[in-house]
Design an enzyme around this catalytic site. Structure first.
Site, short mmCIF file in Angstrom:
data_model
loop_
_atom_site.label_atom_id
_atom_site.label_comp_id
_atom_site.label_asym_id
_atom_site.label_seq_id
_atom_site.Cartn_x
_atom_site.Cartn_y
_atom_site.Cartn_z
N HIS A 367 0.83 -1.21 0.00
CA HIS A 367 0.00 0.00 0.00
C HIS A 367 0.86 1.25 0.00
O HIS A 367 0.58 2.22 -0.71
CB HIS A 367 -0.90 0.01 1.23
CG HIS A 367 -1.96 -1.03 1.16
ND1 HIS A 367 -2.76 -1.38 2.21
CD2 HIS A 367 -2.34 -1.82 0.13
CE1 HIS A 367 -3.59 -2.32 1.83
NE2 HIS A 367 -3.34 -2.61 0.58
N ASP A 632 11.32 -10.29 -16.00
CA ASP A 632 11.31 -11.74 -15.80
C ASP A 632 12.29 -12.45 -16.72
O ASP A 632 12.96 -13.39 -16.32
CB ASP A 632 9.89 -12.28 -16.01
CG ASP A 632 9.07 -12.18 -14.72
OD1 ASP A 632 9.63 -12.50 -13.66
OD2 ASP A 632 7.91 -11.77 -14.78
N CYS A 679 9.25 -4.35 -22.67
CA CYS A 679 8.63 -3.61 -21.56
C CYS A 679 9.29 -4.04 -20.25
O CYS A 679 10.29 -4.74 -20.26
CB CYS A 679 7.12 -3.84 -21.54
SG CYS A 679 6.64 -5.53 -21.21
#
Ligand code: PEP
Ligand code: MG
Length: 755
Positions: A367, A632, A679
C-alpha cells in the site's frame, strides 16, 4: 513438540494484580526484581525465573533469579548474541525451546547449575527498539510453552522495561548524537524512482508507555474508548480529502484502512488486555506485539500490509491517548526511514514536506508503494537495519535509482548529490520542452517510447510525457490494490477510463499476472518453493478459464468500437498462447452477439520465459505482436531472483547473453513482420534503452519518469553508427562480461545524452 496444556497457566489478570501489589510494596530495584522472579516462577509453575539486565558494552548480567544458584547473580554474564538469553536480546524476539541445552546457541555456565533444566522461554525486555534485558523461565521437563504463557511473559517484560528504565534512564544525548559517526551505506531496491537529500526522520520509534499497570481498569477502559472514537473521527476527516482527490485504487487502499480503524476485533482485543490490568497505552503496544509475532510467520504480503495499517493506527491511538509520539523537529524536505509505514501516515508525512522514503520492508504492490508512486516520492525498500542506525535530524542521501541509502554521508557524497540534483532540476526544465518532441534519431529513425502503467493515476503521465502509448498496462495492480477480484462492471469501467485517457494512442492490456510476489487475498495461492516459477500468471488463467474469460470480457466491453490489444504474460509454449487466444475468441464471439465488440482485436505474447526463443517461428505465426518482459526474462536467463538485492548488479543486462537474445528476437520478428517491443523496467535508463534500440528492438515501454531522458537520448543518437559499433563490441565480447563501460564511453564520445 506440542504445547502442554496446564491447569495452572498464569491468568494475566491475577498475575498483573499480584505484580501491582508487589510494585506498591517494594521500592528499590533489587527487591523488586527478587520479588518479580519469585512471583513469576510461582505463576508459571517454573523451576527457574531469571532476569538479565543490559550493562554497558552489550553485556547481559544475571540480576535476579529464582531457581538458579544465588551465587551466580551479578557473576553470570553473557554477551548479546551469546547463549539463548543473548540470542533473544540480539534478535529482539522470544525464544521458546523445549530442549534448550541442545540448541546451537546454548552457552553453559557451570556457576548457575542450569544443566538440570531442559526447557526455556526467554523474552527480551524492550523499550522501543532498545533492549534493556531478558527475562527467562526454565523447567526441568522438556516442554514448549503455550502461546498464552509467551504472551504473559511478554507482558511481564513490559513491566520490567518500565522498572529498569526508571532505575537507569539512558543518557538521551548519548543515544541520539554520535559526533563524528561514520557514514553507513545500504543497498536496497528502488520501488519508485528519484533522488532525495535531506535530514532523517525516523518513523515507528514510539517511546514506550510511561506506565504499564493501570490503577483503575474501568477508568482506563473509558479513556481507551474515548481515544478510539477520537481517532476514528480524525481518520475519517483525514481520509476525506486525499480519498476524494486520489484515483480509484489509492481510494480503495484508504477505505480498507478506514475499516481497520473501526474494526471491533482489534479494538476488542485491546479492551480485553486493559480489563486484565494494563494501561491503555501498554495494551495497544501489547496487542501490536502479539500481531507482529504472528505476522512473522505469515508470508502473505497482503496480510503483512494489514500489519502496517495496524501499526499506523496504533501510533495514532496512542497519540489520542495523550501518550504522544516524539515530536520531530524537522520541517520539510526530509527523508523518512521506517520498517514499514501505513498509507495514511504517508499522506501525513507528505503534507509536512516529505522528500523521500526508505522502508526496511516493502514490495512493489504494498500500500505504501502505491501511495508513494501516486505522490511521486522516491522509495527505496529492503534497507535492513536502517531504522535503528538512523539518527533523527542527521543528513542522508536516498538514491532510489541506484538502490542506495547513505546515512551521515561524507562531504564529497553530499556535494556530488547536490550537484546531481541541481543538474536534474535544470534538465527537468529542459525536458518539459521535450513533451511534444518525437523520439526520432539524428539519422531519422522514428523509435517508439511508451509507458508502463497499472493505476488510473499513472494515466496523466501519458500526456505529460508525450509518450507514444501504454506499452504495458499491468491489470493485476488494481486487483491487488483493492484486495480482491473486482466485479465485472468495475473492471470494465477501469479499462474504459484507461482507453479514454489514451485517446488514439495504443494501450497493451496485459492479462492478470498473479502469483510470484503478487498474491491476492482469498485466492487459493498455495505455498510454493519457487513462486516466481510456479503457478502464476497465464498458468493460473488457463487453469481457471472462467476467471480469465471474465477479464477478457471486461476488456472487450471496454474497447467496444475501437482497437483492443491483449497481451498474455509468462507464455511458455505456443500451445498456451493458442489456448489463451481460443478463450479470447470465444469471448469475442459473445461480444459480437451482444453487438458490443471492438473494431479490431490483437492478441500478443510476452516473451519472459527463455524457452519461447526456441519456438519463435511457431510463436510468430500466432502472435499479433511480441513484448519482451525484461524483468522476468532477465531473472530467468541468469537464474537470479529479480527482487534479491544481493544479486542486483551481479549480472548485467548490458552483456552478450541478453543482447544476443534480444537481437535474435528482434530479427525474427522483423522478418515475420510482427511488431516487437520491450517492456518492464530494464530500459528505464537511457544507457539500457540505447542498447535495446541498438540490437534492433524499435519499441520500448518504460516507467513514465524515464520517458524524457530516453527521448533526449534518442534525439542525440546516430542509430546506424551506434549499431555498427555495438555489433563489433559484441563480437569481441568474452563470455557474459558487462559491456556497460564500453557502451557508456561510446555514448560520451559521441555526444549521446545519457542523463
Ligand atoms: C516483466 O517481467 O518485465 C514484466 C513486464 O512483467 P512484471 O509485471 O512481472 O514486471
Ligand atoms: Mg513479468
Amino acid at each position: 513438540m506440542p504445547a502442554v496444556p496446564r491447569d495452572s497457566s498464569p491468568t494475566p489478570r491475577r498475575l498483573l494484580a499480584r505484580l501491582r501489589r508487589l510494585m506498591a510494596r517494594a521500592t528499590d530495584l533489587a527487591t523488586r526484581l527478587d520479588g518479580l522472579v519469585h512471583l513469576v516462577a510461582g505463576e508459571f509453575v517454573a523451576e527457574v525465573c531469571s532476569v538479565y539486565v543490559m550493562r554497558p558494552g552489550e553485556i547481559l548480567e544475571l540480576a535476579a533469579t529464582e531457581g538458579l544458584r544465588p551465587e551466580a547473580v551479578h557473576r553470570t554474564r553473557l554477551r548479546v548474541g551469546e547463549g539463548i538469553v543473548g540470542t533473544a536480546a540480539a534478535e529482539a524476539r522470544p525464544l521458546n525451546l523445549p530442549d534448550a541445552q541442545n540448541h546451537p546457541a546454548f552457552a553453559y555456565r557451570p556457576e548457575t547449575g542450569e544443566e538440570a533444566y531442559a526447557s526455556m522461554l526467554a523474552v527480551p525486555v524492550l523499550r522501543g527498539a532498545e533492549v534493556l534485558g531478558v527475562i527467562a523461565v526454565q523447567n526441568r521437563a522438556p516442554r514448549r510453552y503455550a502461546e498464552d504463557e509467551v504472551e504473559a511473559l511478554e507482558t511481564v517484560a513490559m513491566l520490567l522495561a518500565e522498572i529498569l528504565h526508571g532505575a537507569h534512564p539512558p543518557a538521551e544525548e548519548a543515544v541520539l548524537s554520535l559526533p563524528g559517526a561514520m557514514a553507513r551505506h545500504y543497498e536496497g531496491v528502488g520501488l519508485t524512482p528519484g533522488i532525495a537529500l535531506g535530514p532523517v526522520v525516523r518513523h515507528g520509534r514510539r517511546t514506550a508507555p510511561r506506565t504499564v499497570l493501570a490503577e483503575d481498569p474501568e477508568a482506563e477502559l473509558g479513556r481507551l474508548r474515548a481515544a478510539a472514537r477520537a481517532m476514528q473521527r480524525a481518520v475519517d476527516a483525514m481520509l476525506e480529502g486525499p480519498a476524494r482527490r486520489a484515483g480509484h485504487e489509492p481510494r480503495e487502499v484508504l477505505e480498507a484502512y478506514r475499516l481497520i480503524a473501526a474494526d471491533q476485533g482489534w479494538l476488542g482485543r485491546i479492551e480485553a488486555v486493559v480489563r486484565d490490568g494494563l494501561t491503555a497505552e501498554a495494551a495497544v503496544e501489547r496487542v501490536l506485539a502479539d500481531l507482529r509475532a504472528r505476522m512473522r510467520q505469515v508470508a502473505d504480503p497482503y496480510l503483512r500490509e494489514r500489519l502496517a495499517d495496524i501499526e499506523d493506527l496504533a501510533g495514532r491511538l496512542i497519540d489520542h491517548l495523550g501518550g504522544g509520539a516524539e515530536a520531530d523537529p524537522v520541517e520539510g524536505g526530509f527523508i523518512l526511514i521506517a520498517r514499514r509505514v501505513g498509507p495514511a501516515e504517508l499522506l501525513d508525512y507528505h503534507a509536512r514536506g516529505l522528500a523521500g522514503l526508505v522502508l526496511e520492508e516493502g514490495s512493489p504492490t504494498a500500500h505504501a508503494t502505491i501511495i508513494a508512486r501516486a505522490l511521486g516520492l522516491p522509495l527505496l525498500a529492503g534497507c535492513r537495519g536502517a531504522t535503528d542506525a538512523a539518527v533523527p535530524g542527521e543528513l542522508a542521501v536516498l538514491d532510489a535509482e541506484e538502490g542506495r541509502l547513505v546515512l551521515r554521508p561524507e562531504a564529497e557524497i553530499v556535494a556530488g548529490y547536490r550537484a546531481a540534483l541541481a543538474a536534474r532540476e535544470a534538465r527537468r526544465a529542459a525536458e518539459a520542452g521535450l513533451r511534444e518532441a518525437e523520439p526520432r534519431t539524428r539519422d531519422g529513425v522514428r523509435l517508439t517510447v511508451m509507458i508502463n502503467a497499472g493505476l488510473l493515476m499513472d494515466l496523466p503521465h501519458l500526456a505529460a510525457t508525450g509518450a507514444d502509448g501504454i506499452g504495458l498496462f499491468r491489470t493485476e495492480i488494481a486487483w491487488l490494490a483493492r484486495g480482491g477480484l473486482p466485479d465485472l462492471e468495475t473492471e470494465e469501467a477501469l479499462y474504459r477510463d484507461v482507453l479514454a485517457a489514451a485517446g488514439d494512442k495504443p494501450v497493451l492490456f496485459r492479462t492478470i499476472d498473479l502469483g510470484g510476489d503478487k498474491l491476492l487475498p482469498g485466492f487459493a495461492h498455495e505455498r510454493e518453493e519457487n513462486p516466481a516459477m510456479g503457478w502464476r500468471s497465464l498458468r493460473i488463467g488457463l487453469d481457471r478459464p472462467a476467471m480469465l474469460r471474465r477479464q477478457l470480457r471486461a476488456m472487450l466491453g471496454a474497447a467496444a468500437g475501437r482497437r483492443l490489444s491483449v497481451m498474455f504474460p509468462m507464455v511458455t509454449t505456443v500451445e498456451e498462447l493458442r489456448a489463451a487466444k481460443a478463450l479470447l475468441a470465444a469471448e469475442l464471439r459473445a461480444a459480437e452477439r451482444r453487438g458490443a465488440a471492438p473494431a479490431e482485436v490483437q492478441a500478443g505474447a510476452m516473451l519472459e520465459v527463455p524457452a519461447l526463443v526456441w519456438q519463435l517461428p511457431a510463436l510468430l505465426e500466432e502472435a499479433a505482436f511480441l513484448s519482451v518482459g525484461s524483468n522476468d526474462l532477465t531473472q530467468f536467463l541468469f537464474a537470479a531472483d529479480r527482487g534479491n538485492p544481493r544479486l542486483a548488479g551481479r549480472y548485467d543486462f548490458l552483456s552478450a547473453p541478453v543482447l544476443d537474445l534480444l537481437e535474435q528476437v528482434g530479427c525474427a520478428a522483423a522478418a515475420a513482420g510482427v511488431p516487437v517491443g520491450l517492456c518492464g523496467e530494464a530500459a528505464a535508463r537511457p544507457l539500457e534503452a540505447l542498447a535495446v534500440f541498438g540490437v534492433g528492438i524499435p519499441q520500448i515501454s518504460v516507467p513514465p519518469a524515464s520517458v524524457p531522458a530516453v527521448k533526449a537520448m534518442v534525439r542525440s543518437l546516430d542509430l546506424t553508427a551506434f549499431r555498427t559499433f555495438l555489433a563489433g563490441l559484441r563480437r569481441s565480447a568474452r563470455g557474459g562480461a558487462s559491456l556497460r563501460a564500453d557502451i557508456a564511453a561510446y555514448a560520451r564520445d559521441h555526444g549521446i545524452a545519457l542523463e
